[in-house]
Design a protein around this motif. Structure first.
Motif, PDB file in Angstrom:
ATOM      1  N   SER A   1      39.580  43.998  50.819  1.00 51.86           N
ATOM      2  CA  SER A   1      41.059  44.202  51.440  1.00 51.86           C
ATOM      3  C   SER A   1      41.020  44.888  52.855  1.00 51.86           C
ATOM      4  O   SER A   1      41.901  44.317  53.570  1.00 51.86           O
ATOM      5  CB  SER A   1      41.874  45.109  50.529  1.00 51.86           C
ATOM      6  OG  SER A   1      41.909  44.593  49.141  1.00 51.86           O
TER       7      SER A   1
ATOM      8  N   LYS B   1      44.462  51.947  48.026  1.00 49.50           N
ATOM      9  CA  LYS B   1      44.957  52.071  46.634  1.00 49.50           C
ATOM     10  C   LYS B   1      43.791  51.802  45.792  1.00 49.50           C
ATOM     11  O   LYS B   1      43.592  52.653  44.692  1.00 49.50           O
ATOM     12  CB  LYS B   1      45.847  50.939  46.370  1.00 49.50           C
ATOM     13  CG  LYS B   1      46.410  51.080  44.957  1.00 49.50           C
ATOM     14  CD  LYS B   1      47.031  49.451  44.488  1.00 49.50           C
ATOM     15  CE  LYS B   1      46.104  48.430  44.471  1.00 49.50           C
ATOM     16  NZ  LYS B   1      46.816  47.097  43.804  1.00 49.50           N
ATOM     17  N   TYR B   2      42.897  50.924  46.077  1.00 49.56           N
ATOM     18  CA  TYR B   2      41.686  50.803  45.317  1.00 49.56           C
ATOM     19  C   TYR B   2      40.848  51.857  45.119  1.00 49.56           C
ATOM     20  O   TYR B   2      40.041  52.390  44.237  1.00 49.56           O
ATOM     21  CB  TYR B   2      41.163  49.426  45.635  1.00 49.56           C
ATOM     22  CG  TYR B   2      41.554  48.071  45.093  1.00 49.56           C
ATOM     23  CD1 TYR B   2      41.917  47.840  43.886  1.00 49.56           C
ATOM     24  CD2 TYR B   2      41.920  47.100  46.138  1.00 49.56           C
ATOM     25  CE1 TYR B   2      42.484  46.726  43.396  1.00 49.56           C
ATOM     26  CE2 TYR B   2      42.635  45.914  45.626  1.00 49.56           C
ATOM     27  CZ  TYR B   2      42.826  45.798  44.424  1.00 49.56           C
ATOM     28  OH  TYR B   2      43.497  44.594  43.942  1.00 49.56           O
TER      29      TYR B   2
ATOM     30  N   ASP C   1      44.364  44.317  54.961  1.00 52.21           N
ATOM     31  CA  ASP C   1      45.487  45.121  54.098  1.00 52.21           C
ATOM     32  C   ASP C   1      44.993  46.365  53.850  1.00 52.21           C
ATOM     33  O   ASP C   1      44.344  46.648  52.767  1.00 52.21           O
ATOM     34  CB  ASP C   1      45.265  43.969  52.890  1.00 52.21           C
ATOM     35  CG  ASP C   1      46.633  44.656  51.871  1.00 52.21           C
ATOM     36  OD1 ASP C   1      47.227  45.806  52.340  1.00 52.21           O
ATOM     37  OD2 ASP C   1      47.104  43.965  50.949  1.00 52.21           O
TER      38      ASP C   1
ATOM     39  N   THR D   1      46.370  48.426  50.583  1.00 54.60           N
ATOM     40  CA  THR D   1      45.856  47.851  49.317  1.00 54.60           C
ATOM     41  C   THR D   1      44.481  48.416  49.168  1.00 54.60           C
ATOM     42  O   THR D   1      44.013  48.917  48.311  1.00 54.60           O
ATOM     43  CB  THR D   1      45.754  46.483  49.031  1.00 54.60           C
ATOM     44  OG1 THR D   1      47.090  45.838  49.359  1.00 54.60           O
ATOM     45  CG2 THR D   1      45.175  45.930  47.948  1.00 54.60           C
TER      46      THR D   1
ATOM     47  N   GLU E   1      39.189  40.918  41.520  1.00 56.48           N
ATOM     48  CA  GLU E   1      40.376  41.152  40.677  1.00 56.48           C
ATOM     49  C   GLU E   1      40.314  40.617  39.408  1.00 56.48           C
ATOM     50  O   GLU E   1      41.046  41.409  38.370  1.00 56.48           O
ATOM     51  CB  GLU E   1      41.552  40.728  41.657  1.00 56.48           C
ATOM     52  CG  GLU E   1      41.857  41.503  42.809  1.00 56.48           C
ATOM     53  CD  GLU E   1      43.072  41.005  43.561  1.00 56.48           C
ATOM     54  OE1 GLU E   1      43.393  39.693  43.760  1.00 56.48           O
ATOM     55  OE2 GLU E   1      43.638  41.793  44.647  1.00 56.48           O
TER      56      GLU E   1
END
Length: 283
Positions: free
Chosen positions: A113, A124-125, A118, A121, A93
């Motif tokens: 993640s 999202k990445y 998660d 997340t 990150e």
């Protein structure tokens, strides 16, 4: 010039499993001599199996030069190898803080993640990686492996474009199978017309696929990448149709396929003619 392949390649050989090979990119920066010394020492410590010293060395190099991208990549790779996933994620990150175009770092953040549970997340990445980039395919594999729905997918996102009101789609002859994609499109098979129709989020019906290959389509299923799978009952096969309309025979080793269901990278086929359910790996 990035040299992050040095340690990552060594870790790949030791892990005997797939790991993201560094994408060759050129980063223009001058590394201070003291940071470079600590970085090289960390590489040497890793080669000798002194992992704690190697971690400490990379951290020192980063402290001396906070924009040392190579050091972040190698530190993240080593922490991942040591199964210190939380710390590895935090390191990658830091790469993204310095550049959101580091697609390998985005892939690794998605992977870590997902490993940490998660899923939102991770999705999202993955959504931040261009589909034209080679790390998008690797990231998509993460979605399959951990059964993660892409960001914005129907059923997982309240902003789904699929109509949320009751009603009906008229004038579809002998509809048998139905599925949807993450863009809100509905796909319906017509058994008697040997056709797959597409209904857009605004309710417009259009021809999606019609070919002599389709013979008695029954059920449909879709995967996270938008591919449509057809239980082609009278042809005794399963068709795979991409979002662009390219069609291939996924398997002919089925007799009277009646139902299809996708879960992750597995396709399940209910075969009426052989009274069984088949499992087929699709990726």
């Amino acid at each position: 010039m990035k040299n992050k392949n040095i340690l990552i390649a060594l870790i790949i050989m030791m892990m005997t499993c797939s790991f993201a090979c560094a994408e060759e990119q050129v980063t223009e920066y001058t590394v201070p001599a003291d940071a470079k010394i600590e970085y090289n020492r960390a590489i040497d410590n890793y080669k000798m199996g002194q992992y704690e010293d190697a971690v400490a060395g990379f951290r020192t190099a980063i402290r001396l030069f906070p924009d040392y991208i190579d050091a972040y990549y190698n530190l993240g790779a080593l922490l991942d190898y040591l199964k210190q996933y939380d710390e590895a994620l935090a390191v990658y990150e830091q790469v993204l803080i310095r550049s959101d175009k580091e697609y390998e770092a985005l892939y690794m953040c998605a992977k870590l993640s997902a490993q940490l549970g998660d899923k939102p997340t991770a999705a999202k990445y993955v959504s931040m990686i261009p589909k034209s980039n080679k790390f998008y395919t690797k990231a998509a594999d993460v979605l399959y492996k951990y059964q993660i729905t892409p960001a914005g997918a129907y059923g997982r996102n309240p902003d789904s474009p699929v109509s949320q009101t009751s009603g009906a789609y008229p004038n579809i002859t002998s509809p048998t199978g139905i599925t949807s994609d993450r863009f809100g499109n509905i796909f319906v098979s017509s058994f008697s017309e040997n056709t797959i129709y597409k209904i857009t989020p605004d309710g417009k019906k259009m021809l999606f696929y019609k070919s002599p290959r389709i013979k008695g389509p029954v059920s449909l299923a879709s995967d996270l990448m938008g591919n449509i799978y057809v239980a082609n009952y009278n042809a005794n096969n399963i068709l795979k149709i991409t979002s662009s309309g390219a069609c291939t025979v996924l398997t002919s080793d089925v007799y009277q396929p009646y139902g299809v269901h996708v879960n992750g990278n597995m396709l399940f086929v209910a075969c009426q003619g052989t009274n069984c359910v088949m499992r087929i790996k699709i990726k």
